[in-house]
Design a protein around this motif. Structure first.
Motif, PDB file in Angstrom:
ATOM      1  N   MET A 288      27.114  82.634  43.079  1.00 16.89           N
ATOM      2  CA  MET A 288      26.409  82.204  44.291  1.00 16.89           C
ATOM      3  C   MET A 288      25.104  82.991  44.402  1.00 16.89           C
ATOM      4  O   MET A 288      24.961  83.929  45.188  1.00 16.89           O
ATOM      5  CB  MET A 288      27.294  82.432  45.515  1.00 16.89           C
ATOM      6  N   ALA A 319      34.005  78.944  45.292  1.00 17.53           N
ATOM      7  CA  ALA A 319      32.760  78.206  45.517  1.00 17.53           C
ATOM      8  C   ALA A 319      32.632  77.060  44.525  1.00 17.53           C
ATOM      9  O   ALA A 319      32.209  75.950  44.890  1.00 17.53           O
ATOM     10  CB  ALA A 319      31.561  79.147  45.397  1.00 17.53           C
ATOM     11  N   ALA A 342      29.585  77.381  49.805  1.00 16.24           N
ATOM     12  CA  ALA A 342      30.310  78.570  50.264  1.00 16.24           C
ATOM     13  C   ALA A 342      31.006  78.356  51.608  1.00 16.24           C
ATOM     14  O   ALA A 342      32.092  78.887  51.846  1.00 16.24           O
ATOM     15  CB  ALA A 342      29.361  79.767  50.357  1.00 16.24           C
TER      16      ALA A 342
END
Length: 404
Positions: A288, A319, A342
């Motif tokens: 991420m 995620a 997320a």
């Protein structure tokens, strides 16, 4: 990991915070940005994900899709451009510039000697580079070791000069500040530090545009509002921009506000635990990329410390699973990048815990809001993680919407 914030409270929005960020300025920013051709015309979609909500066992689920905010495919297209406009208006206040014309290049000759700089994980730098190019400024972007070459090329395509460094995001923030001091350049960042708060405030105020659109869209469709809102972490800028709007608008009737961040970049959760803006405890290296930040923005924390009810950390694989779930969502297929998914990953994470239906009261009556903060900002990464091209997902989305 779920951490309930002991300092969260339901109260009217403090006047001390309202003087820093407020709905009036968010709406002014929205008006200014509407003139920029770098953004889509009108608000981004707010999808009703009824089938996904039923699958998760909750009452309602709405998804605000920032992946289509602009060709930049990220909510960051609101923050850096907004701050750049305000910086230019302040510096050249004697020239009577029209804010709506700044990003149309109508003052390019005046701004040709201006240089702006920022550190980035990708999306913020790309947005700043695009806005600076259209305004007529020079732009320098500092990239740390974990930013991919694909993201670097996307930034350089807007004419920005790239400075590569070793280290992580926080190291790149320090280098950008040093370069600005040495060369007389201006930092445009959503990360605040001592002596640098005005521009981060303006960046966060730009994110308030998202909340302004959500309330407008909910009124138009007769929606009664949300009980729970999930927001991405990072340094805290997005969460502060959205949370402050909900807090000011609804006061002690605001929904429960949750922040989601990677386990290895848990600076906001650590801040809640320590009662002050703090650093992450992990490696900060996460899939991420937009949330791989090691240090909380102190200015953002002044808004989050009392408004965020819980902090949730998630693993990278969660995620990725959420990315694929959104790409194949029966309600409407959505292209969601690693950071964009997320919020859904955080929701799914806590729904597996008994506390969800207990203290958090997430159940069949809950009305949940998620924000997809980015699309496939690194198409090759998206393909690798989901097993399909973003263009194929977008085609399914177009086909789906055409049938409605």
């Amino acid at each position: 990991m779920l951490y309930l914030n002991p300092n969260a409270k339901l109260s009217p929005y403090p006047s001390s915070l309202q003087r820093v960020m407020n709905i009036e300025t968010a709406r002014q920013t929205r008006t200014w940005l509407q003139a920029w051709t770098g953004l889509r015309s009108g608000p981004t979609p707010l999808y009703d994900m009824a089938m996904l909500a039923d699958r998760l066992g909750i009452g309602q689920l709405a998804l605000k899709d920032e992946s289509v905010r602009s060709p930049l495919a990220s909510f960051k297209a609101l923050g850096a451009p907004a701050a750049l406009i305000r910086y230019i208006l302040c510096k050249y206040k004697d020239q009577g510039m029209d804010p709506a014309k700044v990003l149309r290049g109508q003052y390019a000759s005046t701004l040709a000697s201006e240089t702006v700089i920022s550190a980035t994980d990708g999306n913020h730098g790309r947005a700043l580079a695009a806005a600076a190019r259209d305004a007529g400024c020079r732009c320098v972007i500092v990239l740390h070791a974990h930013v991919s070459e694909e993201r670097e090329r996307a930034i350089a395509d807007f004419g920005a000069q790239i400075v590569r460094i070793n280290g992580n995001y926080d190291d790149s923030v320090n280098v950008a500040a040093e370069q600005a001091t040495q060369n007389g350049w201006q930092v445009i960042s959503d990360t605040s530090y001592e002596g640098y708060e005005t521009i981060p405030r303006d960046v966060m105020q730009g994110y308030g545009v998202i909340a302004d659109e959500i309330f407008e869209q909910d009124i138009a469709r007769g929606h009664e509002g949300y009980t729970h809102v999930f927001l991405q972490g990072g340094v805290g800028g997005l969460a502060a921009g959205i949370a402050s709007y909900f807090w000011e608008k609804l006061g002690d009737k605001r929904p429960a506000l949750y922040v989601v961040e990677p386990t290895q970049a848990d600076c906001l959760q650590q801040s809640a635990m320590l009662g002050r803006a703090a650093k992450a405890t992990g490696s900060v290296d996460s899939v991420m990329a937009g949330l791989a930040c090691g240090e909380t923005s102190p200015l953002a924390w002044t808004f989050l410390e009392s408004s965020i009810d819980a902090f949730i950390t998630i693993e990278d694989h969660e995620a990725v699973t959420a990315m694929s779930a959104l790409a194949r969502c029966p309600d409407v297929p959505v292209v969601s990048g690693e950071s964009g998914a997320a919020g859904l990953a955080g929701l799914c994470n806590i729904l597996t815990q008994e506390i969800a239906t207990g203290r958090l009261k997430i159940d069949g009556t809950s009305r949940v809001l998620l924000i997809n903060t980015e699309g496939a900002t690194a198409p090759s990464v998206y393909r690798e993680l989901t097993g399909e091209d973003a263009d194929d997902v977008l085609q399914r989305q177009r086909d789906h919407l055409a049938d409605i």
